[in-house]
Design a protein around this motif. Structure first.
Motif, PDB file in Angstrom:
ATOM      1  N   UNK A   1       0.630  -1.245  -0.147  1.00  0.00           N
ATOM      2  CA  UNK A   1      -0.100   0.044   0.018  1.00  0.00           C
ATOM      3  C   UNK A   1       0.740   1.446   0.177  1.00  0.00           C
ATOM      4  N   UNK A   2       1.906   1.303   0.973  1.00  0.00           N
ATOM      5  CA  UNK A   2       2.615   2.381   1.097  1.00  0.00           C
ATOM      6  C   UNK A   2       3.701   2.450  -0.488  1.00  0.00           C
ATOM      7  N   UNK A   3       3.886   1.375  -1.033  1.00  0.00           N
ATOM      8  CA  UNK A   3       4.530   1.618  -2.309  1.00  0.00           C
ATOM      9  C   UNK A   3       3.531   2.510  -3.550  1.00  0.00           C
ATOM     10  N   UNK A   4       2.479   1.927  -3.583  1.00  0.00           N
ATOM     11  CA  UNK A   4       1.485   2.459  -4.337  1.00  0.00           C
ATOM     12  C   UNK A   4       1.316   3.755  -4.313  1.00  0.00           C
ATOM     13  N   UNK A   5       1.052   4.192  -2.939  1.00  0.00           N
ATOM     14  CA  UNK A   5       0.730   5.453  -2.520  1.00  0.00           C
ATOM     15  C   UNK A   5       1.680   6.388  -2.967  1.00  0.00           C
ATOM     16  N   UNK A   6       2.949   6.047  -2.559  1.00  0.00           N
ATOM     17  CA  UNK A   6       4.282   6.507  -2.767  1.00  0.00           C
ATOM     18  C   UNK A   6       4.373   7.211  -4.277  1.00  0.00           C
ATOM     19  N   UNK A   7       3.900   6.090  -5.326  1.00  0.00           N
ATOM     20  CA  UNK A   7       3.939   6.136  -6.644  1.00  0.00           C
ATOM     21  C   UNK A   7       2.861   7.468  -6.951  1.00  0.00           C
ATOM     22  N   UNK A   8       1.728   7.386  -6.361  1.00  0.00           N
ATOM     23  CA  UNK A   8       0.658   8.478  -6.632  1.00  0.00           C
ATOM     24  C   UNK A   8       1.411   9.517  -6.158  1.00  0.00           C
TER      25      UNK A   8
ATOM     26  N   UNK B   1      -8.177  15.850  -1.906  1.00  0.00           N
ATOM     27  CA  UNK B   1      -8.874  14.989  -2.654  1.00  0.00           C
ATOM     28  C   UNK B   1      -8.206  13.710  -2.595  1.00  0.00           C
ATOM     29  N   UNK B   2      -9.034  12.837  -2.472  1.00  0.00           N
ATOM     30  CA  UNK B   2      -8.532  11.110  -2.370  1.00  0.00           C
ATOM     31  C   UNK B   2      -8.242  10.721  -4.024  1.00  0.00           C
ATOM     32  N   UNK B   3      -7.253  10.187  -4.258  1.00  0.00           N
ATOM     33  CA  UNK B   3      -6.796   9.442  -5.387  1.00  0.00           C
ATOM     34  C   UNK B   3      -6.614   8.031  -5.348  1.00  0.00           C
ATOM     35  N   UNK B   4      -7.128   6.920  -6.174  1.00  0.00           N
ATOM     36  CA  UNK B   4      -7.077   5.848  -6.019  1.00  0.00           C
ATOM     37  C   UNK B   4      -6.292   5.028  -7.017  1.00  0.00           C
ATOM     38  N   UNK B   5      -5.686   4.026  -6.754  1.00  0.00           N
ATOM     39  CA  UNK B   5      -5.087   2.918  -7.709  1.00  0.00           C
ATOM     40  C   UNK B   5      -5.263   1.805  -7.023  1.00  0.00           C
ATOM     41  N   UNK B   6      -6.242   1.101  -8.021  1.00  0.00           N
ATOM     42  CA  UNK B   6      -6.715  -0.203  -7.372  1.00  0.00           C
ATOM     43  C   UNK B   6      -7.500  -0.099  -6.272  1.00  0.00           C
TER      44      UNK B   6
ATOM     45  N   UNK C   1     -11.409  -8.235   3.489  1.00  0.00           N
ATOM     46  CA  UNK C   1     -12.757  -7.192   3.585  1.00  0.00           C
ATOM     47  C   UNK C   1     -12.166  -5.770   3.740  1.00  0.00           C
ATOM     48  N   UNK C   2     -11.332  -5.702   4.730  1.00  0.00           N
ATOM     49  CA  UNK C   2     -10.939  -4.417   5.185  1.00  0.00           C
ATOM     50  C   UNK C   2     -10.349  -3.563   3.824  1.00  0.00           C
ATOM     51  N   UNK C   3      -9.762  -4.160   2.814  1.00  0.00           N
ATOM     52  CA  UNK C   3      -9.375  -3.449   1.774  1.00  0.00           C
ATOM     53  C   UNK C   3     -10.282  -3.031   0.772  1.00  0.00           C
TER      54      UNK C   3
END
Length: 471
Positions: free
Chosen positions: A49-56, A109-114, A381-383
Motif C-alpha cells: 500500500x505504501x509503495x502504491x501511495x508513494x507512486x501516486x 482530494x483522494x486518489x485511488x489506484x486499485x 474485507x477491510x481493503x
C-alpha cells in the motif's frame, strides 16, 4: 474381561486434565505459526500500500517542506593552495526574516489506484513579512568581501513538481520574478530564487508573495523567522499535528480544521544570520567552511559546527490521516490473536470438565484455525469495505462457524449457546478496545481480570485430582 494396560493408558490420556492442558498448550504453540503468517501478511500488504501511495504522490507532489523566505548573499573567501599561492573562493551568508507570516488553505482530494487510496492536497499559501539588514560585524567577515548586489531571495520547497504558479515576489513595492533552483543548499536542498540586491540601511524591508502548491499526506514549515506565525485551514476532518511544535490553538470538527502556530527564534537551534556550513538545516553531516575575509591557511583548524535536521529539529505542520487505515488497525487486532485462541480453547476445555464431552486435539485445531481465519477475513474485507463493517462481517462469520461446528460435535445446546455468547462478548469487547486507543491497556487488563474471575468462580468446586472418576 479385565481392562488391558493399553486401554487403561488410553483412558488416562483421554480423561487426564493435566495431559489435556499440556496438549492444549502444544496446540497453541503450533497455532502461533499461522498467527505469525497473518501478521507478516498484514505487514506485506501495508508495504505494498505504501509503495502504491508513494507512486501516486510522486506524480502529484510529495510531502512538502516549506522553508521561506531567506536571503543568500555571496562572500569572497581566500585560501592558500599547496604551493602557497592565494586563491579566491566563495561562501554564502544566510539572512533570515525578522517576521514571517504564512496563511494557507488546504483543498484535499483522494486518489485511488486499485484498492489503495492516497490523500492529496492543493494549497494556496500567502506569505509575507519583513527583513532587517545590517553589517554582520560579529562574524569576522571583511565588509568589502560581501557581495550585497548579488543577493538571492530564496524560497525552499522540497518537491518542485508541486509548484503550480509563476511566483512573483513583491519586495519593497517592487516585483521580482522567481527562477528555479537555490544557489546554496544549507537551508533547503531545492527551491526557487529571485535576484534582489540588498541595501544596508535602517529601514524595515517588506515582502509578500503567493505560492500555489500541490502535495500529499503532509505539509511542514521551517520556522526561519525571528517570529513565525502560521495559520492553516482545511475542510479535511482527520488531521494530525506533527513536528517539533504543536499549534498554539486549533479547532477540529466534522467540517474540517483550523490551526495556528507561533514560534520564536529562541525555540530553535540556529540564529538569524550565519555564514557557510556553521548551521545546516538539511544535512546532518555538513562540514564547516573557512569564511575569513582575509588570506587564511587552508590547514587552519575550524571549530565544531552545529547542525540541524530539517525533519527533526524545528519543522512543524500537519499530516492528513486516512481515517480507515485497515493495516494499522489489523496490526492491532492481530496482537490479540493468541488471546482469542487461548480463550476459545479453554472454553472447550472447561466444557469437557463440566459436561464430560471429550474433544479431540484435531477438533481443537479446527476451532483454532477458524479463529485465525477471522484476522485474514478482516484484512481481505477491510481493503474493500469500511473497517467497522469488515469487522462485524468477519466476527459474525467466524462466530457462526465455530458455534455450528460445536453443536455438531457435542450436541449440547446449552454449551453451544454459552459458547456463542462468549464469542460475541469477546469480539464486541475487542472492538471496544480498538476504539478506545488511549485506554486500550486499561480495558485489556480489566477484561483479563474479569475473565480470570469468571473462570475461577465456575471451576471453584472441581476436584482436579479426581476428574476422571467423577460422575
Amino acid at each position: 474381561m479385565e481392562t488391558s494396560i493399553t486401554q487403561r493408558f488410553g483412558n488416562f490420556i483421554r480423561t487426564s486434565a493435566t495431559i489435556k492442558i499440556i496438549t492444549i498448550a502444544i496446540l497453541i504453540l503450533i497455532l502461533l505459526i499461522p498467527i505469525s503468517f497473518v501478521s507478516d501478511l498484514v505487514d506485506e500488504r501495508d508495504a505494498r500500500s505504501q509503495s502504491v501511495i508513494s507512486e501516486i504522490n510522486q506524480l502529484w507532489g510529495d510531502t512538502q517542506y516549506i522553508s521561506a523566505p531567506y536571503f543568500i548573499v555571496p562572500i569572497k573567501t581566500f585560501f592558500k593552495d599547496e604551493k602557497g599561492a592565494v586563491n579566491e573562493g566563495r561562501d554564502y551568508l544566510y539572512i533570515l526574516p525578522e517576521n514571517l507570516k504564512i496563511d494557507g488553505n488546504l483543498d484535499t482530494q483522494k486518489r485511488y489506484r486499485g484498492i489503495y487510496e492516497s490523500v492529496l492536497y492543493s494549497t494556496h499559501l500567502k506569505i509575507n513579512g519583513t527583513f532587517n539588514f545590517f553589517l554582520p560585524t560579529t562574524l569576522g567577515i571583511d565588509a568589502n568581501n560581501i557581495l550585497w548586489n548579488e543577493a538571492s531571495f530564496s524560497i525552499g520547497i522540497s518537491d518542485m513538481k508541486g509548484i503550480k504558479n509563476s511566483v512573483k515576489v513583491n519586495f519593497d513595492a517592487k516585483e521580482y520574478s522567481c527562477n528555479s533552483g537555490v544557489i546554496a543548499t544549507n537551508i533547503s536542498s531545492s527551491g526557487i530564487q529571485a535576484p534582489i540586491p540588498i541595501v544596508l540601511d535602517n529601514i524595515t524591508h517588506t515582502f509578500s508573495f503567493d505560492l500555489l502548491l500541490n502535495g500529499s499526506q503532509s505539509l511542514y514549515f521551517t520556522p526561519i523567522g525571528k517570529k513565525t506565525d502560521v495559520n492553516l485551514h482545511s475542510k479535511y476532518s482527520t488531521p494530525s499535528f506533527d513536528g517539533s511544535f504543536l499549534p498554539t490553538s486549533r479547532e477540529i470538527n466534522e467540517n474540517g480544521f483550523s490551526a495556528k502556530w507561533s514560534v520564536l527564534h529562541l525555540n530553535r537551534n540556529y540564529p538569524q544570520i550565519w555564514v557557510g556550513n556553521n548551521y545546516s538545516l538539511v544535512n546532518l553531516n555538513a562540514e564547516p567552511a573557512v569564511y575569513e575575509g582575509t588570506v587564511v591557511d587552508a590547514n587552519m583548524p575550524v571549530s565544531a559546527t552545529t547542525t540541524v535536521n530539517q525533519n527533526d529539529a524545528s519543522t512543524f505542520g500537519v499530516k492528513l490521516l486516512i481515517a480507515n487505515d485497515i493495516y494499522q488497525k489489523s496490526t492491532r487486532v492481530v496482537k490479540y490473536g493468541l488471546m482469542f485462541v487461548l480463550f476459545t480453547f479453554f472454553a472447550f476445555f472447561f466444557s469437557e470438565i463440566i459436561t464430560k464431552n471429550r474433544f479431540h486435539p484435531i477438533q481443537y485445531l479446527f476451532v483454532g484455525f477458524a479463529t485465525i481465519v477471522f484476522y485474514l477475513l478482516l484484512l481481505a474485507l477491510g481493503e474493500h469495505l469500511n473497517f467497522n463493517l469488515s469487522y462485524i462481517i468477519s466476527a459474525f462469520a467466524v462466530t457462526i462457524l465455530v458455534t455450528l461446528y460445536t453443536q455438531a460435535v457435542i450436541k449440547n445446546r446449552y454449551f453451544t449457546i454459552t459458547l456463542f455468547g462468549m464469542l460475541l462478548i469477546l469480539y464486541s469487547y475487542m472492538y471496544m478496545v480498538l476504539q478506545l486507543e488511549d485506554y486500550a491497556l486499561l480495558m485489556g487488563a480489566i477484561g483479563l481480570l474479569a475473565v480470570l474471575a469468571i473462570v475461577m468462580y465456575i471451576t471453584r468446586k472441581i476436584d482436579w485430582y479426581n476428574i476422571a472418576n467423577e460422575e
